[in-house]
Design a protein around this motif. Structure first.
Motif, mmCIF file in Angstrom:
data_model
loop_
_atom_site.group_PDB
_atom_site.id
_atom_site.type_symbol
_atom_site.label_atom_id
_atom_site.label_comp_id
_atom_site.label_asym_id
_atom_site.label_seq_id
_atom_site.Cartn_x
_atom_site.Cartn_y
_atom_site.Cartn_z
ATOM 1 N N TYR A 259 0.833 -1.202 0.000
ATOM 2 C CA TYR A 259 0.000 0.000 0.000
ATOM 3 C C TYR A 259 0.870 1.255 0.000
ATOM 4 O O TYR A 259 0.628 2.202 -0.768
ATOM 5 N N TYR A 260 1.887 1.264 0.852
ATOM 6 C CA TYR A 260 2.768 2.426 0.949
ATOM 7 C C TYR A 260 3.474 2.697 -0.380
ATOM 8 O O TYR A 260 3.554 3.839 -0.848
ATOM 9 N N LEU A 261 3.978 1.646 -1.006
ATOM 10 C CA LEU A 261 4.748 1.830 -2.233
ATOM 11 C C LEU A 261 3.870 2.168 -3.435
ATOM 12 O O LEU A 261 4.298 2.876 -4.343
ATOM 13 N N SER A 262 2.623 1.674 -3.444
ATOM 14 C CA SER A 262 1.782 1.904 -4.618
ATOM 15 C C SER A 262 0.790 3.048 -4.448
ATOM 16 O O SER A 262 0.447 3.726 -5.400
ATOM 17 N N HIS A 263 0.320 3.275 -3.191
ATOM 18 C CA HIS A 263 -0.683 4.314 -2.969
ATOM 19 C C HIS A 263 -0.175 5.455 -2.082
ATOM 20 O O HIS A 263 -0.492 6.600 -2.298
ATOM 21 N N GLY A 264 0.594 5.080 -1.079
ATOM 22 C CA GLY A 264 0.999 6.083 -0.122
ATOM 23 C C GLY A 264 2.161 6.927 -0.581
ATOM 24 O O GLY A 264 2.617 7.802 0.118
ATOM 25 N N SER A 265 2.668 6.674 -1.744
ATOM 26 C CA SER A 265 3.791 7.458 -2.250
ATOM 27 C C SER A 265 3.319 8.374 -3.371
ATOM 28 O O SER A 265 2.174 8.333 -3.785
ATOM 29 N N GLU A 266 4.246 9.179 -3.863
ATOM 30 C CA GLU A 266 3.896 10.141 -4.903
ATOM 31 C C GLU A 266 4.070 9.554 -6.304
ATOM 32 O O GLU A 266 3.923 10.240 -7.289
ATOM 33 N N SER A 267 4.431 8.285 -6.383
ATOM 34 C CA SER A 267 4.635 7.689 -7.690
ATOM 35 C C SER A 267 3.519 6.714 -8.007
ATOM 36 O O SER A 267 2.728 6.339 -7.152
ATOM 37 N N MET A 268 3.461 6.306 -9.256
ATOM 38 C CA MET A 268 2.445 5.344 -9.669
ATOM 39 C C MET A 268 2.987 4.549 -10.831
ATOM 40 O O MET A 268 3.904 4.978 -11.532
ATOM 41 N N ASN A 269 2.431 3.364 -11.030
ATOM 42 C CA ASN A 269 2.906 2.498 -12.095
ATOM 43 C C ASN A 269 1.994 2.533 -13.325
ATOM 44 O O ASN A 269 2.259 1.821 -14.287
ATOM 45 N N LYS A 270 0.926 3.315 -13.271
ATOM 46 C CA LYS A 270 -0.007 3.361 -14.395
ATOM 47 C C LYS A 270 -0.585 4.763 -14.509
ATOM 48 O O LYS A 270 -0.931 5.386 -13.507
ATOM 49 N N LYS A 271 -0.704 5.243 -15.744
ATOM 50 C CA LYS A 271 -1.294 6.552 -15.977
ATOM 51 C C LYS A 271 -2.162 6.499 -17.229
ATOM 52 O O LYS A 271 -1.700 6.105 -18.305
ATOM 53 N N VAL A 272 -3.435 6.858 -17.071
ATOM 54 C CA VAL A 272 -4.373 6.942 -18.194
ATOM 55 C C VAL A 272 -4.531 8.414 -18.548
ATOM 56 O O VAL A 272 -4.779 9.246 -17.670
ATOM 57 N N PHE A 273 -4.402 8.749 -19.831
ATOM 58 C CA PHE A 273 -4.323 10.134 -20.237
ATOM 59 C C PHE A 273 -5.672 10.692 -20.676
ATOM 60 O O PHE A 273 -6.519 9.973 -21.206
ATOM 61 N N SER A 274 -5.837 11.986 -20.459
ATOM 62 C CA SER A 274 -7.082 12.680 -20.805
ATOM 63 C C SER A 274 -7.052 13.131 -22.258
ATOM 64 O O SER A 274 -6.100 12.873 -23.000
ATOM 65 N N SER A 275 -8.093 13.863 -22.647
ATOM 66 C CA SER A 275 -8.243 14.273 -24.049
ATOM 67 C C SER A 275 -7.152 15.245 -24.499
ATOM 68 O O SER A 275 -6.943 15.425 -25.698
ATOM 69 N N GLU A 276 -6.454 15.880 -23.583
ATOM 70 C CA GLU A 276 -5.394 16.810 -23.983
ATOM 71 C C GLU A 276 -4.230 16.089 -24.664
ATOM 72 O O GLU A 276 -3.377 16.728 -25.300
ATOM 73 N N TYR A 277 -4.189 14.760 -24.541
ATOM 74 C CA TYR A 277 -3.150 13.980 -25.211
ATOM 75 C C TYR A 277 -3.666 13.387 -26.524
ATOM 76 O O TYR A 277 -3.028 12.517 -27.102
ATOM 77 N N ILE A 284 -2.134 9.527 -27.225
ATOM 78 C CA ILE A 284 -1.511 8.715 -26.176
ATOM 79 C C ILE A 284 -2.622 8.320 -25.208
ATOM 80 O O ILE A 284 -3.270 9.186 -24.608
ATOM 81 N N HIS A 285 -2.857 7.021 -25.064
ATOM 82 C CA HIS A 285 -3.949 6.547 -24.220
ATOM 83 C C HIS A 285 -3.483 6.205 -22.801
ATOM 84 O O HIS A 285 -4.114 6.596 -21.819
ATOM 85 N N GLU A 286 -2.365 5.476 -22.719
ATOM 86 C CA GLU A 286 -1.996 4.925 -21.405
ATOM 87 C C GLU A 286 -0.531 4.514 -21.411
ATOM 88 O O GLU A 286 0.001 4.059 -22.428
ATOM 89 N N ILE A 287 0.124 4.677 -20.254
ATOM 90 C CA ILE A 287 1.460 4.129 -20.023
ATOM 91 C C ILE A 287 1.410 3.390 -18.687
ATOM 92 O O ILE A 287 0.880 3.908 -17.697
ATOM 93 N N SER A 288 1.947 2.180 -18.641
ATOM 94 C CA SER A 288 1.924 1.409 -17.390
ATOM 95 C C SER A 288 3.191 0.572 -17.278
ATOM 96 O O SER A 288 3.848 0.270 -18.283
ATOM 97 N N LEU A 289 3.516 0.205 -16.045
ATOM 98 C CA LEU A 289 4.649 -0.683 -15.780
ATOM 99 C C LEU A 289 4.164 -1.835 -14.921
ATOM 100 O O LEU A 289 3.324 -1.650 -14.030
ATOM 101 N N ASN A 290 4.687 -2.998 -15.183
ATOM 102 C CA ASN A 290 4.371 -4.146 -14.326
ATOM 103 C C ASN A 290 5.505 -5.155 -14.384
ATOM 104 O O ASN A 290 6.202 -5.275 -15.401
#
Length: 422
Positions: A259-277, A284-290
């Motif tokens: 929880y701390y590493l994925s939610h409680g921090s300022e970083s994230m492993n996935k980002k879905v982009f809005s219409s400005e992209y 650009i729809h999405e960038i993710s890491l796993n």
């Protein structure tokens, strides 16, 4: 029946910002006036949340707010959170170094604290004298301390300097002796802040092993604060995450670390982009890491093979576009650049699912930032977004006794080695 040895009820701690002493007399008088009239402290109703990264509107800040938890005998509670989350303030209240603004602490037995390097030590006194001083503070008789003296000195590894004033010790030696005193004088509760990081690998191994003996073998309770998730995982049986002075989560150590590493921090492993992209040439729809075989919500560690996935729509295949990424460290320094054209791959019209796989164990522990460039004809940059996504590489599972922490460098390439014996 639960054997509760430590219980915190509605603990809050408020601090006044600015220069100490400026205007406090009027505030103290106001508090006194409300108190004799049987009214609530007026300053409990004001104060900003404990977020060090934002500028508040009040002169008061809540370092802790409404903290409630209980610890059973023999448990090892790992308290984790970002810098300024309130971890050390909580430990000082539990150790009775400072008093809470509201709430109460109920404990059964002696509490020994190891909060900061040299806390509780008199620099003018020798190491031996400080052992007796700390034992007396814990309520032990001279006879009890003497019976443990040889074990304490041997464990600390400071025998040669034990009759030298502590002010001449290095920070590592001071922590060694302080930990030995706190651990061997048999407190019912041992409170340890982020001090083990000062010690070397040998001391870390001994200290963590001793804390395991204390909790599992002797049934004593340990409260442990650390930013080293490998140490937290190997030692703790339960975790608690603090965010901005509040308890965000309690539970198993695995769940709280994740929880701390994925939610409680300022970083994230996935980002879905809005219409400005959504641009004229592409979207650009999405960038993710796993990690391979895991979800983007799962934390990433130093030993995994990691996939970087990008969903990208090319609207006109006559435009020769390609994506280039730059990986930066948390100092903003560029570590390396990589692009799908290096693998002789090109984008096609429509939705492209682009995957780049980092080798197993390639990145060191730390926080990283990806910047994205969309390049046309291999020469003109038509789009750039710095730090488009950030992520954390955490410590992987390591055998107890190995080095706990981050090694120098940002990448960990695996080279081919050979040894010839003549």
């Amino acid at each position: 029946m639960k054997d509760i040895i430590l219980k915190a009820e509605n603990i809050s701690k408020q601090y006044r910002l600015g220069q100490v002493g400026t205007g406090t007399l009027s505030h103290d008088f106001n508090r006194w006036w409300h108190k004799i009239r049987g009214k609530e402290d007026p300053y409990l109703k004001v104060g900003d949340t404990n977020d060090r990264s934002t500028k508040g509107t009040s002169d008061y800040v809540w370092a802790l707010q409404d903290i409630n938890f209980e610890v059973e005998r023999g448990e090892v509670l790992g308290i984790i959170g970002k810098n300024g989350a309130g971890k050390s303030t909580l430990l000082k209240i539990l150790s009775k170094v400072t008093a809470p603004t509201t709430g109460s602490i109920k404990s059964r037995g002696r509490i020994a604290s190891l909060l900061e390097v040299g806390t509780g030590f008199n620099g003018e006194m020798t190491g031996r004298e400080n052992i007796f001083l700390n034992g007396a503070i814990l309520g032990m008789t001279k006879k009890e301390i003497t019976s443990k003296l040889d074990e304490i000195i041997e464990f600390s590894g400071c025998e040669r300097y034990i009759d030298t004033p502590v002010k001449r010790y290095s920070s590592g030696m001071t922590v060694r002796l302080a930990f030995a005193v706190a651990a061997f004088l048999e407190p019912e509760v041992l409170v340890v802040d982020e001090v083990l990081a000062v010690g070397d690998a040998e001391f870390q191994k001994k200290a963590i092993g001793k804390m395991q003996d204390i909790s599992r073998g002797e049934g004593r309770t340990v409260l442990f604060v650390s930013h080293n998730m490998a140490a937290v995982r190997s030692l703790c049986t339960k975790g608690m995450v603090l965010i901005n002075g509040k308890v965000a989560m309690t539970g198993s150590v695995e769940n709280t670390v994740s929880y701390y590493l994925s939610h409680g921090s300022e970083s994230m492993n996935k980002k879905v982009f809005s219409s400005e992209y959504d641009k004229k040439e592409f979207t650009i729809h999405e960038i993710s890491l796993n990690a391979v075989g895991k979800l983007s919500e799962d934390p990433l560690d130093e030993y995994q093979k990691i996939d970087i996935n990008t969903l990208f729509t090319l609207k006109d295949d006559s435009r020769k576009l390609h994506l280039t990424f730059v990986l930066n460290n948390d100092f903003g320094e560029a570590l390396f650049t990589f692009s799908h054209v290096n693998g002789d791959l090109k984008l096609n019209k429509g939705l492209n699912k682009i995957k780049c796989s980092l080798p197993e164990g390639f990145l060191n522990i730390g926080t990283y930032y990806l910047s994205l460039y969309v390049i046309e004809d291999s020469k003109a940059t038509i789009f750039v977004e710095k730090d488009i996504i950030s992520f954390i590489i955490q410590e992987g599972e390591r055998p107890l006794g190995s080095w706990m922490g981050r090694e120098p460098g940002f990448i960990k390439p695996k080279f081919d080695w050979s040894i010839e014996v003549n």
